[in-house]
Every structure is written in structure tokens, then in C-alpha cells.
Design a protein around this motif. Structure first.
Motif, PDB file in Angstrom:
ATOM      1  N   LEU A 132      -1.354 -12.485  -1.702  1.00  0.00           N
ATOM      2  CA  LEU A 132      -2.718 -13.269  -2.160  1.00  0.00           C
ATOM      3  C   LEU A 132      -3.355 -13.156  -0.627  1.00  0.00           C
ATOM      4  O   LEU A 132      -4.642 -12.731  -0.344  1.00  0.00           O
ATOM      5  CB  LEU A 132      -2.702 -14.444  -2.289  1.00  0.00           C
ATOM      6  N   ALA A 133      -2.875 -13.395   0.456  1.00  0.00           N
ATOM      7  CA  ALA A 133      -3.575 -13.280   1.579  1.00  0.00           C
ATOM      8  C   ALA A 133      -3.489 -12.086   2.282  1.00  0.00           C
ATOM      9  O   ALA A 133      -4.680 -11.707   2.900  1.00  0.00           O
ATOM     10  CB  ALA A 133      -2.537 -14.173   2.964  1.00  0.00           C
ATOM     11  N   GLN A 134      -2.936 -11.004   1.890  1.00  0.00           N
ATOM     12  CA  GLN A 134      -2.908  -9.681   2.380  1.00  0.00           C
ATOM     13  C   GLN A 134      -4.215  -8.945   1.812  1.00  0.00           C
ATOM     14  O   GLN A 134      -4.979  -8.117   2.273  1.00  0.00           O
ATOM     15  CB  GLN A 134      -1.782  -8.869   1.796  1.00  0.00           C
ATOM     16  N   ALA A 180       1.182 -14.923  -8.513  1.00  0.00           N
ATOM     17  CA  ALA A 180      -0.302 -15.480  -8.009  1.00  0.00           C
ATOM     18  C   ALA A 180      -1.050 -14.706  -7.139  1.00  0.00           C
ATOM     19  O   ALA A 180      -2.349 -14.406  -7.447  1.00  0.00           O
ATOM     20  CB  ALA A 180       0.180 -16.838  -7.515  1.00  0.00           C
ATOM     21  N   GLY A 181      -0.423 -13.786  -6.253  1.00  0.00           N
ATOM     22  CA  GLY A 181      -1.505 -12.880  -5.399  1.00  0.00           C
ATOM     23  C   GLY A 181      -2.045 -11.927  -6.347  1.00  0.00           C
ATOM     24  O   GLY A 181      -2.915 -11.378  -6.103  1.00  0.00           O
ATOM     25  N   TYR A 182      -1.114 -11.391  -7.261  1.00  0.00           N
ATOM     26  CA  TYR A 182      -1.802 -10.215  -8.082  1.00  0.00           C
ATOM     27  C   TYR A 182      -3.047 -10.651  -8.825  1.00  0.00           C
ATOM     28  O   TYR A 182      -3.950  -9.556  -9.062  1.00  0.00           O
ATOM     29  CB  TYR A 182      -0.789  -9.919  -9.063  1.00  0.00           C
ATOM     30  N   ALA A 183      -3.486 -12.059  -8.935  1.00  0.00           N
ATOM     31  CA  ALA A 183      -4.501 -12.317  -9.449  1.00  0.00           C
ATOM     32  C   ALA A 183      -5.619 -11.959  -8.839  1.00  0.00           C
ATOM     33  O   ALA A 183      -6.701 -11.518  -9.381  1.00  0.00           O
ATOM     34  CB  ALA A 183      -4.473 -14.093  -9.796  1.00  0.00           C
ATOM     35  N   GLU A 184      -5.642 -11.833  -7.493  1.00  0.00           N
ATOM     36  CA  GLU A 184      -6.693 -11.660  -6.414  1.00  0.00           C
ATOM     37  C   GLU A 184      -6.756 -10.006  -6.427  1.00  0.00           C
ATOM     38  O   GLU A 184      -7.946  -9.419  -6.034  1.00  0.00           O
ATOM     39  CB  GLU A 184      -6.381 -12.169  -5.142  1.00  0.00           C
ATOM     40  N   VAL A 185      -5.785  -9.427  -6.943  1.00  0.00           N
ATOM     41  CA  VAL A 185      -5.895  -7.802  -6.851  1.00  0.00           C
ATOM     42  C   VAL A 185      -6.388  -7.439  -8.042  1.00  0.00           C
ATOM     43  O   VAL A 185      -7.702  -6.683  -8.125  1.00  0.00           O
ATOM     44  CB  VAL A 185      -4.415  -7.278  -7.202  1.00  0.00           C
TER      45      VAL A 185
END
Length: 366
Positions: A132-134, A180-185
Motif C-alpha cells: 500500500l505504501a509503495q 490490503a495494499g492490492y486494493a490501491e493497485v
């Protein structure tokens, strides 16, 4: 190595993406040290990454001091901001120094805000260790802490001097955090890039399973998309950057309901929020019903919440809308919504009837 420029006149900087970069970070950081000790802020879960970074700095003759904070959304608070700024002042941090933020979005947001206000502004470097941060929070200069009224309501725009992204740090990340980070992808596909959403549908499984090529492609593509939008509208005054908030108005309300806790991670809230934004768009006759169903199906397929029930929400529509009223995008009593005419066709709508939003939420399964 991939180098992605964020073009902002005299605030421009590069995002450098490379596997194994953390162990070689000193090559980029040493010129910023000015021969002084560099402060590294991280959280208690990241001791192995901290050790790698400090070893790299030490080998280059750069001294460092670490500040280790508790993990979790609760760290983005007034209390932790005070604790962090006091410690940085104890270390004698100067305006010309650069503090290193090593961690996920919580650490990056907190450190960025602390550096925005410390001595009226000092430098900092983002080294994001979560997906998510990346792909999102480390790029663009939005820094903030949370308050009782809502998420990210106390903050400042403060651009980093550089962002160093090592995708191999994701190898130690819990699966839930990667999802969770994949959501931002996938968000970048839903905003304005239908072809990238197609890619996500075909490659999400490999990305989440740890495929290095899939991860590198997703990270590089996402950062480039965000850098382009930020370069067009750094301070979110033209409407373009607001597109990056797709899913966040609904998602932040769900996070507030969950008490900004691990009950619902930020990316999980964004996922549910994107599904709701597409669902509301379809309910209003703006987007094809099939597109909304396709978004929900993809989120479900990767284990992300696609609505209120999956996000654990029990509040009624009026309560959730009340949470939204604290949104920082409020202007003259109007709350802009990110809606969609279809996949890759997100737009800002400033005419949404909040009563219609509440009724839509009440109609959703719990």
C-alpha cells in the motif's frame, strides 16, 4: 532499476524501484547525510529491515539513530507525533537534515507530518515496506495524523526528497497486508485505465502469490500513474488529484466505524469503498450494472471486502453518512463523491444527494 520522476518544479524527486534496494540504500542516502547522523523512524515489526538499512549506512560511513514506534493505525496520533518530534529534537535534527521513514503508510504519514512542522520544515526520505505504501501513500507528499473526528484530518503537503522502493520487503509482509495494499493497485485501473484493470484481473493471483515480475510491474505502473496525477494537481485544487480518492469516502466511513483499528485495514476499507462507489453509480443509472458486478467479483476473488457485510459494517446509512461529513474534501457544505461511468471512467460529482447515499447504504446486505 526503475526510476520514476515526480515532476513538481523545485519539489521534484525520483521514486527508485529495485529488488534488493534496501541493502544498497546508502548509495542514495549518503549524499543527503551531510556527514551527520541520520534518524530512522520505523515500527516494532520491522527490526530485520532496520538492521539491513543500518548495515548499509554503516558500511558507507553514515551514522544512524533509530526511533522505533508501535505498529498500527493508532500510531498516527497527537501523542505519537509529540513523542516523535521530541525525540527528533533530542537528536538535534536540523532543517537541512533528512529523516528516514522506514515502514508502511502509518510511519510514512506520521514522519512526513513531523518533518513538515519540525523547525518549520526539514527533509525526509520514504522507504516504504508495504505494498500500500509503495504504490500510494509514499508518493505525492500527503502527510497526516488521525483525530477523533476522522482519518487524516490533521496534516500538511510535504514532499519527500526521494522514495526508495524495494519490492522484496513484501516477502516478509503478512498475506492480509499484501491483499490490503492490492486494493490501491487495482484502484489505478478503475480510475482511468481499463487496460490495467484487465491486467489486474489476469495477474492478481500471481502478484499476491509473490511473483516478482507481477509485483514489479504492478508497483511501477501504479507509481507512474500516481506521479502523473500528482504532477498535474499537487495540492488537489484542480480536481484531478481527487480521483486518487476513489473508494476513500465510503472507506473512511467504514474505518471510522471500526475505530481505525485492525478490524478493518485501510486497504480493506478502500476496497469495500470502491465496490460501493461503483454500486452506487450503477444504482443511480450512471454506470453499467455489469461493471459494478465485475468490480465486486474481482475484489471478492482476491479476498478483499466488496461491500458492507464483508467489511463487517452494522451501522445504518445515516450513521455512515455522518462519518463522511468529516471528510477533508468537504467544501461549502458539499461533499464531492468519486463515481464512475464505467470501469476506468471515474469522475468527481459534487451534486450527490446524501439522502440518496444513505438510502443506498441501507439497501445493502449486512
Amino acid at each position: 532499476m526503475t526510476v520514476i520522476p515526480v515532476s513538481l518544479d523545485d519539489r521534484s524527486y525520483d521514486v527508485i524501484v529495485e529488488n534488493g534496494l534496501l541493502a544498497r540504500a546508502a548509495g542514495h542516502l549518503a549524499p543527503l547525510s551531510r556527514g551527520r547522523t541520520m534518524a530512522i523512524v520505523t515500527d516494532e515489526n520491522l527490526h530485520p529491515h532496520l538492521a539491513t538499512l543500518q548495515a548499509s549506512l554503516s558500511a558507507a560511513g553514515v551514522a544512524s539513530e533509530s526511533i522505533v514506534l508501535p505498529p498500527g493505525e493508532g500510531t498516527k496520533s497527537w501523542a505519537m507525533l509529540e513523542r516523535l518530534t521530541d525525540r527528533l529534537l533530542d537528536l538535534g535534527v536540523e532543517r537541512g537534515d533528512h529523516v528516514i521513514a522506514l515502514g508502511g503508510g502509518v510511519i510514512g504519514d506520521l514522519v512526513g507530518f513531523a518533518c513538515a512542522i519540525l523547525k518549520r520544515g526539514c527533509g525526509f526520505v520514504q522507504i516504504p515496506t508495504t505494498l500500500l505504501a509503495q504504490v500510494d501513500s509514499s508518493v505525492g507528499g500527503k502527510t497526516a495524523i488521525n483525530s477523533r473526528a476522522g482519518k487524516n484530518l490533521i496534516g500538511a503537503f510535504h514532499q519527500p526528497a526521494m522514495v526508495l522502493v524495494d519490492p522484496t520487503t513484501l516477502d516478509t509482509l503478512p498475506n492480509r497486508q499484501v491483499r490490503a495494499g492490492y486494493a490501491e493497485v487495482v484502484k489505478y485501473g478503475l480510475i482511468d485505465d481499463a487496460d490495467f484493470f484487465d491486467w489486474c484481473e489476469a495477474n492478481a493471483g500471481a502478484l499476491l502469490a509473490g511473483d516478482a515480475a507481477a509485483r514489479s510491474h504492478a508497483i511501477g505502473h501504479s507509481i507512474a500513474a500516481k506521479a502523473r496525477i500528482v504532477g498535474e494537481d499537487e495540492f488537489e485544487t484542480k480536481g484531478r488529484r481527487a480521483l486518487l480518492n476513489l473508494g476513500h469516502t465510503f472507506g473512511h466511513a467504514l474505518e471510522a466505524e471500526a475505530g481505525f483499528s485492525d478490524r478493518l485495514l485501510h486497504g480493506e476499507g478502500v476496497a469495500a469503498g470502491m465496490a460501493l462507489a461503483y454500486g452506487f453509480s450503477a444504482a443511480q443509472g450512471i454506470a453499467p450494472v455489469g461493471d459494478a458486478a465485475r468490480v465486486s467479483a474481482h475484489l471478492r476473488s482476491v479476498g478483499l471486502p466488496d461491500g458492507l457485510a464483508a467489511a463487517g459494517s452494522t451501522d445504518d446509512g445515516a450513521t455512515l453518512v455522518a462519518h463522511m461529513m468529516h471528510d477533508k474534501k468537504m467544501s461549502a457544505g458539499t461533499l464531492p463523491f468519486l463515481l464512475a461511468r464505467g470501469i476506468g471512467q471515474t469522475y468527481v460529482d459534487k451534486t450527490v444527494d446524501l439522502a440518496a447515499v444513505a438510502a443506498f447504504l441501507d439497501s445493502q446486505p449486512r
